[in-house]
Scaffold this active site. Structure first.
Site, short mmCIF file in Angstrom:
data_model
loop_
_atom_site.label_atom_id
_atom_site.label_comp_id
_atom_site.label_asym_id
_atom_site.label_seq_id
_atom_site.Cartn_x
_atom_site.Cartn_y
_atom_site.Cartn_z
N SER A 19 0.82 -1.22 0.00
CA SER A 19 0.00 0.00 0.00
C SER A 19 0.85 1.27 0.00
O SER A 19 1.79 1.41 0.77
CB SER A 19 -0.92 0.01 1.23
OG SER A 19 -1.60 1.24 1.29
N LEU A 20 0.45 2.21 -0.86
CA LEU A 20 1.13 3.52 -0.91
C LEU A 20 0.49 4.52 0.05
O LEU A 20 0.97 5.64 0.19
CB LEU A 20 1.05 4.10 -2.33
CG LEU A 20 2.01 3.55 -3.38
CD1 LEU A 20 1.76 4.23 -4.72
CD2 LEU A 20 3.46 3.80 -2.95
N LYS A 71 -13.39 -4.02 0.85
CA LYS A 71 -14.19 -2.84 0.47
C LYS A 71 -15.70 -3.10 0.50
O LYS A 71 -16.47 -2.20 0.78
CB LYS A 71 -13.78 -2.35 -0.92
CG LYS A 71 -12.46 -1.59 -0.96
CD LYS A 71 -12.21 -1.07 -2.37
CE LYS A 71 -10.95 -0.23 -2.42
NZ LYS A 71 -10.73 0.35 -3.76
N ASP A 107 -13.05 6.68 -4.39
CA ASP A 107 -12.59 6.29 -5.73
C ASP A 107 -13.42 7.03 -6.79
O ASP A 107 -12.92 7.39 -7.85
CB ASP A 107 -12.73 4.77 -5.95
CG ASP A 107 -11.64 4.00 -5.22
OD1 ASP A 107 -10.59 4.59 -4.93
OD2 ASP A 107 -11.85 2.79 -4.95
N ALA A 135 -13.35 -1.41 -9.01
CA ALA A 135 -12.89 -0.17 -9.65
C ALA A 135 -13.73 0.14 -10.88
O ALA A 135 -14.03 1.31 -11.16
CB ALA A 135 -11.41 -0.30 -10.02
N TYR A 227 -1.23 1.92 -11.33
CA TYR A 227 -0.24 2.98 -11.12
C TYR A 227 1.18 2.45 -10.94
O TYR A 227 2.12 3.23 -10.87
CB TYR A 227 -0.64 3.91 -9.96
CG TYR A 227 -1.06 3.20 -8.70
CD1 TYR A 227 -2.41 2.94 -8.47
CD2 TYR A 227 -0.12 2.80 -7.76
CE1 TYR A 227 -2.81 2.27 -7.33
CE2 TYR A 227 -0.52 2.14 -6.60
CZ TYR A 227 -1.86 1.88 -6.40
OH TYR A 227 -2.25 1.22 -5.27
N1 LIG Z 1 -5.58 4.10 -9.26
C1 LIG Z 1 -6.34 3.80 -8.23
O1 LIG Z 1 -6.55 4.60 -7.30
C2 LIG Z 1 -7.02 2.45 -8.19
C3 LIG Z 1 -8.11 2.21 -7.32
C4 LIG Z 1 -8.72 0.95 -7.34
C5 LIG Z 1 -8.25 -0.04 -8.18
N2 LIG Z 1 -7.19 0.23 -9.00
C6 LIG Z 1 -6.69 -0.82 -9.93
O2 LIG Z 1 -7.75 -1.25 -10.75
C7 LIG Z 1 -7.60 -2.64 -11.07
C8 LIG Z 1 -8.87 -3.39 -10.71
O3 LIG Z 1 -9.12 -3.29 -9.33
P1 LIG Z 1 -10.46 -3.87 -8.68
O4 LIG Z 1 -10.46 -3.42 -7.26
O5 LIG Z 1 -11.64 -3.59 -9.53
O6 LIG Z 1 -10.17 -5.45 -8.74
P2 LIG Z 1 -11.22 -6.65 -8.67
O7 LIG Z 1 -12.46 -6.22 -7.98
O8 LIG Z 1 -10.47 -7.81 -8.14
O9 LIG Z 1 -11.56 -6.94 -10.23
C9 LIG Z 1 -10.59 -7.39 -11.08
C10 LIG Z 1 -11.10 -7.39 -12.53
O10 LIG Z 1 -10.01 -7.78 -13.37
C11 LIG Z 1 -10.36 -8.94 -14.11
N3 LIG Z 1 -9.19 -9.83 -14.21
C12 LIG Z 1 -8.40 -10.26 -13.20
N4 LIG Z 1 -7.44 -11.06 -13.68
C13 LIG Z 1 -7.63 -11.14 -15.03
C14 LIG Z 1 -6.96 -11.82 -16.08
N5 LIG Z 1 -5.88 -12.59 -15.85
N6 LIG Z 1 -7.44 -11.68 -17.35
C15 LIG Z 1 -8.53 -10.91 -17.59
N7 LIG Z 1 -9.21 -10.24 -16.64
C16 LIG Z 1 -8.76 -10.36 -15.36
C17 LIG Z 1 -11.48 -9.60 -13.31
O11 LIG Z 1 -12.23 -10.38 -14.22
P3 LIG Z 1 -13.16 -11.61 -13.71
O12 LIG Z 1 -14.45 -11.00 -13.27
O13 LIG Z 1 -13.28 -12.47 -14.91
O14 LIG Z 1 -12.41 -12.28 -12.57
C18 LIG Z 1 -12.22 -8.37 -12.79
O15 LIG Z 1 -13.05 -7.84 -13.77
C19 LIG Z 1 -6.36 -3.10 -10.28
O16 LIG Z 1 -5.26 -3.08 -11.14
C20 LIG Z 1 -6.21 -2.05 -9.20
O17 LIG Z 1 -4.86 -1.90 -8.79
C21 LIG Z 1 -6.57 1.44 -9.02
#
Ligand SMILES: NC(=O)c1ccc[n+]([C@@H]2O[C@H](COP(=O)([O-])OP(=O)(O)OC[C@H]3O[C@@H](n4cnc5c(N)ncnc54)[C@H](OP(=O)(O)O)[C@@H]3O)[C@@H](O)[C@H]2O)c1
Length: 288
Positions: A19-20, A71, A107, A135, A227
């Site tokens: 975590s950052l 979350k 977010d 996200a 990021y």
């Molecule tokens: N910049 C920011 O402040 C911020 C904030 C939140 C999140 N994020 C980033 O956003 C991304 C998603 O976060 P989240 O919280 O939404 O995660 P999450 O709830 O775990 O959802 C992950 C998503 O990615 C898909 N996925 C995972 N592995 C995959 C693969 N190998 N091939 C294809 N699809 C895959 C999943 O598909 P399935 O449904 O098929 O499993 C799901 O749709 C992460 O990289 C996270 O670091 C950034």
């Protein structure tokens, strides 16, 4: 800002080592001269309820961040939810107010401010979101709440995308939501204004990468929520095809600024603080 004793804040997740948030909030605290301690709390799903109850009784705690995988699960332990947290069913910020726990989702503001900074006009836009996790739901909420015209959600597990868009259709009837599988041909569209990448594909140490055969619409904006690294395969692919791009660091910073303002109060000269914090995080990430 008138706090008599040092403030206790933190982040709970599992795992939490990456975590950052401590880096971000300790930097803001130094800049604004608001003394605080910010702790990382590695809490397993089994221990979530007990930990929240303990923090709720401890008046020294002003609040905390919530990250993966808590979350959604944390909702059932809170007393009140902001409209965004209620809509999305996900909380990333908790604040103790008069002994009660209030949940927020910053977010949403992180995504909204990132798009505003890019001068992106959401109203009437056509957007494609890759991913259907938390996200992605936050991004779709921002697009629906600001009257996007059409939002296509592309996901590996199409049933999850279908469940997601069904809930969004009920909340935002003015936006047309569609769910599609990952196969390229099924989602290529002649007109797209915005691509949002919300999967971990291309994240440092994740292994798999984004499908590099994709063809984007050149006039669109490409926004990757990842990021680390700052330049992802998704962003490089989009930039190579002539699109404007923005990475996940801006969203991360804007959601943190919104959390600070919920906990502590308004930040004067927010834009300048955001600019400096981005430089700080870029050099921190380059060193680590
Ligand atoms: N910049 C920011 O402040 C911020 C904030 C939140 C999140 N994020 C980033 O956003 C991304 C998603 O976060 P989240 O919280 O939404 O995660 P999450 O709830 O775990 O959802 C992950 C998503 O990615 C898909 N996925 C995972 N592995 C995959 C693969 N190998 N091939 C294809 N699809 C895959 C999943 O598909 P399935 O449904 O098929 O499993 C799901 O749709 C992460 O990289 C996270 O670091 C950034």
């Amino acid at each position: 800002m008138g706090f008599e004793s040092e403030i206790k804040l933190g982040v709970m997740g599992h795992p939490i080592g990456h975590s950052l948030s401590p880096t971000i909030f300790e930097w803001i605290s130094n800049q604004l001269k608001v003394p605080l301690t910010y702790s990382k709390m590695s809490i397993s799903p089994r221990d979530l309820g007990n930990t929240v109850d303990t923090l709720k009784k401890d008046a020294e705690w002003l609040g905390w961040n919530v990250t993966v995988p808590h979350k959604e699960a944390v909702l059932s332990h809170l007393d009140a939810l902001s409209p965004e947290a209620r809509g999305i069913r996900a909380v990333n910020v908790v604040k103790r107010i008069d002994g009660k726990l209030h949940g927020f989702n910053t977010d949403v503001l992180g995504i909204y401010n990132t798009l505003c900074e890019q001068n992106f006009k959401i109203q009437g836009c056509t957007a494609v979101i890759f991913g259907a996790g938390g996200a992605s739901v936050a991004a779709a909420h921002v697009l629906g709440a600001n009257f996007a015209s059409k939002v296509s959600v592309i996901n590996r597990t199409v049933e999850r995308a279908e469940r997601m868009v069904q809930a969004l259709r009920d909340r935002f009837p003015k936006t047309h939501f569609a769910a599609l599988p990952m196969a390229t041909a099924s989602w290529s569209q002649p007109h797209v204004d915005l691509y949002i990448h919300a999967t971990p594909l291309g994240m440092k140490n994740f292994g798999d990468s984004f499908d590099l055969s994709l063809k984007f619409v050149e006039s669109a904006l490409a926004f990757d929520m990842i990021y680390v690294p700052e330049r992802t395969p998704f962003l490089d692919l989009a930039a190579d095809q002539g699109l404007n791009t923005v990475g996940g660091l801006d969203m991360l910073i804007w959601q943190a600024i919104a959390a600070w303002e919920i906990w502590i109060g308004e930040i004067p000269d927010q834009l300048e603080l955001k600019r400096q914090l981005k430089c700080h995080l870029q050099s921190f990430l380059n060193r680590n």
